[in-house]
Design an enzyme around this catalytic site. Structure first.
Site, mmCIF file in Angstrom:
data_model
loop_
_atom_site.group_PDB
_atom_site.id
_atom_site.type_symbol
_atom_site.label_atom_id
_atom_site.label_comp_id
_atom_site.label_asym_id
_atom_site.label_seq_id
_atom_site.Cartn_x
_atom_site.Cartn_y
_atom_site.Cartn_z
ATOM 1 N N TRP A 167 -21.500 12.552 13.047
ATOM 2 C CA TRP A 167 -21.508 11.242 12.613
ATOM 3 C C TRP A 167 -22.194 12.225 11.532
ATOM 4 O O TRP A 167 -23.150 12.337 11.958
ATOM 5 C CB TRP A 167 -22.699 10.455 13.685
ATOM 6 C CG TRP A 167 -21.483 9.871 14.603
ATOM 7 C CD1 TRP A 167 -20.174 9.895 15.258
ATOM 8 C CD2 TRP A 167 -22.375 8.444 15.418
ATOM 9 N NE1 TRP A 167 -20.124 8.880 15.482
ATOM 10 C CE2 TRP A 167 -21.213 8.275 16.324
ATOM 11 C CE3 TRP A 167 -23.084 8.219 14.979
ATOM 12 C CZ2 TRP A 167 -21.050 7.332 17.059
ATOM 13 C CZ3 TRP A 167 -23.530 6.668 15.625
ATOM 14 C CH2 TRP A 167 -22.399 6.411 16.616
ATOM 15 N N ARG A 171 -22.142 11.693 0.202
ATOM 16 C CA ARG A 171 -21.973 10.399 -1.378
ATOM 17 C C ARG A 171 -20.554 10.575 -0.830
ATOM 18 O O ARG A 171 -19.685 11.578 -1.115
ATOM 19 C CB ARG A 171 -22.738 11.132 -2.338
ATOM 20 C CG ARG A 171 -21.632 12.190 -2.878
ATOM 21 C CD ARG A 171 -22.482 12.962 -4.171
ATOM 22 N NE ARG A 171 -21.558 12.942 -4.585
ATOM 23 C CZ ARG A 171 -22.230 14.428 -5.191
ATOM 24 N NH1 ARG A 171 -23.780 15.020 -5.999
ATOM 25 N NH2 ARG A 171 -21.544 15.138 -6.138
ATOM 26 N N GLU A 279 -28.871 13.159 -8.059
ATOM 27 C CA GLU A 279 -29.730 13.824 -6.458
ATOM 28 C C GLU A 279 -30.836 13.916 -6.321
ATOM 29 O O GLU A 279 -31.663 13.445 -7.153
ATOM 30 C CB GLU A 279 -28.202 14.965 -6.275
ATOM 31 C CG GLU A 279 -27.289 14.709 -6.066
ATOM 32 C CD GLU A 279 -27.307 14.537 -4.283
ATOM 33 O OE1 GLU A 279 -27.854 14.167 -3.343
ATOM 34 O OE2 GLU A 279 -26.425 13.822 -3.450
#
Length: 490
Positions: A167, A171, A279
């Site tokens: 998990w 992006r 970012e």
């Protein structure tokens, strides 16, 4: 600990703290949610909850800044703390220590529930009906290459042999209603899993989960050892078994209380252009690259779903809170495993995940007899720069515990007065780097190698040239300090 098992109970908890900014007026579906979310991070307002979005179906909402700094100055890390089941007044080091301590707790596997019990399966969209255009996915920044369909969602993938379910947060940009393109970095865990599917020659099944329990989102965004299942770590961290449900169209399990689940397969080639994107370093992106395509095949969602939105940029946002805390916890775990005397590790939000402070006790020389501070700094770098999480951190500061690493004034004072002009430091040349840190030269990015450094800010031992502070705490007798405090105006 209080485990908040879904995003809505978390929003209610933030509302109780006065940390939700309800936005009921209509906002556009393009840039306005991103702009408001970004400003909310920069001025530390309540988390914006957009309840009326142009072009979205009534009831569809966006939650901005879900784990940024709180609007409550008395509990700045409340959003992260509540997400992880900790008291909202927890300090940054409290959270880091809890994340590190959970590494030593037995993992707690999830439990599987029936689809009829899963809130995320209240609405099931298949085939052409599974279309991203139904959802309010805004632009994050004005110069982004597209609408980013993932900024705070959990990507779930599994190795072909089923030994590891990863998990993570990465992006992912929307291409059209049926396709997305995601940044898949080979060194990161999702990149390692994808490489196994590429070698097999089969598209990788994936689930993109928006709005699960907030602990799931936070843990998806921090570094854990390879082949540790994040869902098991969440269970250990919060002391609760996480409920999962089988996905509709792929062989994966997803959080049962999630707001939205997107299912599909990832191409085995880098066949679509991704980026640019602003970012965490605080600069608008200018680059793009070919990345794998995420094909959308099935979408499930709760009634009146909530889409979480993170807009990365200048500090502080979720990159500088939970991700930085996760890196600090990982560093703390490795330093303690190496038997180095360390009290805590912290990444100041204002340093945009470019600095790490390693705080050591005043008696560290008793635990490392005959070791100079310069040698200590070298030991710290030898340990840290071999870890995967430190790929992103170029500068480490080794400091005494008279410095509060969460107080930026303390940090600036220490760096200003304790770094020698010619420097006591350990330099590590030719370290592995990526493009996300903003401090390297183009030739270094091109080669993938650059220097990293541990600055030695440690003071001499008491009695060997160490001065007391000219402060209230250290500059006056205890009896006088007590009298001053006892008579201080309320």
């Amino acid at each position: 600990m209080t485990y908040l098992s879904d995003l809505r109970s978390y929003i209610a908890a933030l509302d109780d703290l006065g940390d939700i900014m309800h936005i009921t007026r209509q906002v556009d579906g393009d840039l306005e949610p991103g702009a408001i979310t970004r400003r909310s991070c920069e001025i530390k307002s309540g988390a914006p909850l957009f309840e009326n979005i142009e072009g979205a179906a009534p009831g569809f909402r966006i939650l901005g800044a879900p784990a940024a700094l709180s609007s409550r100055p008395d509990m700045p890390y409340a959003r992260v703390a509540l997400s992880l089941g900790l008291p909202p007044e927890s300090t940054g080091p409290d959270i880091v220590n809890a994340l590190a301590a959970a590494r030593d707790i037995p993992l707690q596997p999830p439990v599987l529930v029936d689809s009829s019990e899963a809130l995320c399966h209240q609405n099931i969209l298949r085939g052409e009906d599974a279309n991203l255009d139904l959802f309010p996915i805004p632009f994050g920044h004005g110069k982004d290459g597209g609408r980013y369909a993932n900024t705070w969602g959990t990507l779930i993938v599994r190795t072909p042999d089923g030994r590891w379910v990863n998990w993570s947060i990465a992006r992912v940009m929307k291409v059209d209603g049926r396709r997305m393109v995601g940044l898949v970095v080979p060194s990161q865990h999702i990149g390692q899993v994808w490489a196994e599917w590429v070698e097999l020659g089969e598209p990788m099944p994936y689930a993109l989960v928006q709005g699960p329990a907030p602990a799931i989102s936070c843990v998806s965004g921090i570094p854990l050892p390879a082949e540790v299942n994040e869902v098991d770590y969440v269970g250990a961290l919060v002391g609760e078994t996480v409920e999962l449900v089988k996905a509709i169209s792929i062989d994966l399990e997803v959080p049962a209380t999630a707001e939205i689940v997107i299912e599909g397969h990832v191409s085995i080639t880098r066949d679509c252009m991704e980026g640019p994107y602003g970012e965490y370093g605080g600069y608008l992106g200018t680059g793009s690259s070919m990345q794998p395509t995420f094909h959308v095949e099935t979408i499930t969602h709760r009634d009146d779903p909530i889409w979480p939105l993170v807009v990365a940029g200048r500090p502080a946002d979720e990159s500088h809170t939970i991700w930085a805390m996760g890196i600090a916890a990982d560093a703390l775990t490795h330093l303690r495993a190496a038997r180095l005397p360390v009290k805590t590790v912290w990444a100041p939000e204002g340093a945009a995940v470019h600095w790490l402070l390693v705080v050591v006790p005043a008696d560290w020389r008793d635990e490392l007899p005959g070791v100079s501070s310069e040698q200590f700094a070298k030991h710290v770098g030898d340990v840290l720069f071999e870890t995967g999480a430190m790929l992103f951190i170029p500068k480490v500061f080794l400091v005494d515990d008279d410095i509060d690493p969460t107080n930026l004034s303390d940090v600036v004072w220490a760096i200003s007065t304790r770094v020698h002009p010619t420097g006591r430091r350990a330099v590590f040349e030719d370290q592995r780097i990526v493009r996300l840190p903003q401090c390297y030269e183009e030739r270094e990015y091109a080669s993938g190698q650059g220097p990293k450094i541990v600055y030695d800010l440690l003071l001499p031992a008491f009695g060997e040239g160490r001065n007391l502070h000219s402060s209230f705490e250290q500059g006056y007798p205890d009896e006088l300090k007590q009298r001053v405090l006892a008579n201080w105006p309320a």
